[in-house]
Design a protein around this motif. Structure first.
Motif, PDB file in Angstrom:
ATOM      1  N   UNK A 168       0.842  -1.198   0.000  1.00  0.00           N
ATOM      2  CA  UNK A 168       0.000   0.000   0.000  1.00  0.00           C
ATOM      3  C   UNK A 168       0.873   1.241   0.000  1.00  0.00           C
ATOM      4  N   UNK A 169       0.519   2.181  -0.853  1.00  0.00           N
ATOM      5  CA  UNK A 169       1.247   3.447  -0.936  1.00  0.00           C
ATOM      6  C   UNK A 169       0.691   4.413   0.104  1.00  0.00           C
ATOM      7  N   UNK A 170       1.509   4.857   1.046  1.00  0.00           N
ATOM      8  CA  UNK A 170       0.997   5.762   2.100  1.00  0.00           C
ATOM      9  C   UNK A 170       0.534   7.098   1.531  1.00  0.00           C
ATOM     10  N   UNK A 171      -0.237   7.813   2.355  1.00  0.00           N
ATOM     11  CA  UNK A 171      -0.736   9.121   1.935  1.00  0.00           C
ATOM     12  C   UNK A 171       0.374  10.163   1.903  1.00  0.00           C
ATOM     13  N   UNK A 172       1.335  10.047   2.827  1.00  0.00           N
ATOM     14  CA  UNK A 172       2.452  10.980   2.897  1.00  0.00           C
ATOM     15  C   UNK A 172       3.723  10.337   2.363  1.00  0.00           C
ATOM     16  N   UNK A 173       4.698  11.124   1.955  1.00  0.00           N
ATOM     17  CA  UNK A 173       5.970  10.558   1.477  1.00  0.00           C
ATOM     18  C   UNK A 173       6.662   9.750   2.576  1.00  0.00           C
ATOM     19  N   UNK A 174       7.277   8.655   2.178  1.00  0.00           N
ATOM     20  CA  UNK A 174       7.946   7.772   3.139  1.00  0.00           C
ATOM     21  C   UNK A 174       9.296   8.374   3.517  1.00  0.00           C
ATOM     22  N   UNK A 175       9.495   8.496   4.816  1.00  0.00           N
ATOM     23  CA  UNK A 175      10.766   9.001   5.338  1.00  0.00           C
ATOM     24  C   UNK A 175      11.637   7.856   5.814  1.00  0.00           C
ATOM     25  N   UNK A 176      11.040   6.847   6.446  1.00  0.00           N
ATOM     26  CA  UNK A 176      11.777   5.694   6.977  1.00  0.00           C
ATOM     27  C   UNK A 176      11.023   4.426   6.569  1.00  0.00           C
ATOM     28  N   UNK A 177      11.674   3.571   5.788  1.00  0.00           N
ATOM     29  CA  UNK A 177      11.026   2.321   5.374  1.00  0.00           C
ATOM     30  C   UNK A 177      10.962   1.292   6.512  1.00  0.00           C
ATOM     31  N   UNK A 178      11.776   1.438   7.534  1.00  0.00           N
ATOM     32  CA  UNK A 178      11.813   0.506   8.673  1.00  0.00           C
ATOM     33  C   UNK A 178      11.976  -0.943   8.190  1.00  0.00           C
TER      34      UNK A 178
END
Length: 335
Positions: A169-179
């Motif tokens: 799923x593509x988050x609503x906000x840009x990904x900062x940390x993929x963890x």
């Protein structure tokens, strides 16, 4: 000689033939017909009963009421009663279902510890397997410093552990940390990811009217921006029975990895490539099935009884024969 015989016969005492009244009831014969009271009251009761039967037949035709078993027909297999309070059935003593057995193999039977007297055992009737799903989600970090968790993968499995849904799923906000160390999510996975709103719509269709199993599943619901009914949620991180089986304190917040190692002799979440949401969902379902029967019995006792509904097929239809419960369209043609 013939005259002498006639004189002797005349002297003998004559037996009177008294008719013996026939037996109309008692242990030796069937009971006689019941006497019905005559008068205006009986006519009123008869008319009310006729209205009751007509309305019951109408509900059965519309599929709003389960047809009741008629006299002389064979009941459900195993001696189970078909008309009992909501969520309960009466079974023969000794009838039980193994916790590891799928309820599909025991349709109509109920599992759970006996909670009645020695002659009958009242047990909570468990839902069918299609009502059970287990879910696990993986999150990535968004927002300032990646501290906000957003959904990046969701996996849903069936009662038997078969994968029903598994998508990135593509988050609503840009990904900062993929963890990645914990989530297993990389930038490559986001290339085939679907938008969050589309994934949310698909997932909620699956979860509708289901009993959802998961470990610390409130975090998954939060990532989905969704609240599932509490009575249909089974959180394996909050089951004292599992902690007891694993030899842990009842209030301990045991991890899924720890419970799997102690109770399933199974190693999960190993290595540095992250968790598998499919494996975690399957493990949560396995743990739930270990304690399914006693846990459901405990929940059935702790939850207050729900008032019956006129459209509930298990509800007692006798409570809804008054006109105040009937919409006008149902009363047309029945009075």
């Amino acid at each position: 000689m013939s005259a002498g015989k006639g004189q002797m016969a005349a002297l003998l005492p004559h037996k009177a033939s008294v008719p013996i009244p026939k037996r109309t009831h008692g242990p030796a014969g069937p009971p006689g017909p019941k006497m019905t009271p005559q008068g205006p009251g009986s006519k009123k009761r008869s008319r009310k009963h006729q209205r009751f039967m007509e309305r019951q037949a109408l509900l059965e035709r519309r599929g709003l009421l389960r047809p009741r078993r008629r006299m002389g027909t064979q009941g459900p297999p195993g001696g189970l009663s078909s008309v009992t309070p909501r969520g309960w059935k009466v079974s023969r003593p000794g009838l039980s279902v193994s916790p590891s057995a799928s309820p599909d193999s025991t349709v109509g039977c109920c599992s759970g510890p006996a909670m009645g007297n020695s002659s009958t055992a009242v047990q909570p009737c468990l839902p069918r397997p299609k009502k059970y799903v287990a879910m696990d989600c993986e999150m990535v970090g968004t927002g300032p410093r990646g501290r906000q968790s957003e959904l990046a993968r969701c996996s849903i499995v069936s009662y038997d552990g078969d994968v029903i849904y598994d998508k990135y799923v593509l988050p609503l906000l840009p990904i900062v940390d993929f963890r990645t160390r914990w989530s297993g999510i990389t930038k490559r996975h986001m290339e085939s990811a679907i938008p969050f709103c589309a994934a949310q719509e698909e997932i909620l269709k699956i979860l509708k009217d289901k009993i959802v199993v998961g470990h610390a599943i409130h975090n998954d619901f939060q990532a989905l921006k969704y609240f599932h009914p509490k009575e249909r949620t089974r959180d394996t991180s909050r089951i004292p029975l599992l902690n007891q089986k694993a030899g842990l304190p009842p209030g301990a917040n045991a991890s899924l990895k720890s419970l799997a190692r102690h109770l399933l002799q199974k190693k999960i979440q190993v290595g540095c490539k992250g968790h598998s949401s499919v494996e975690d969902a399957q493990t949560a379902m396995e743990l739930y099935r270990l304690v399914e029967v006693p846990w459901e019995a405990e929940l059935a006792l702790s939850q207050p009884p729900r008032p019956p509904s006129p459209t509930d097929p298990i509800a007692d239809s006798h409570q809804y024969m008054d006109d105040q419960y009937w919409p006008q369209d149902l009363m047309v043609g029945t009075l």
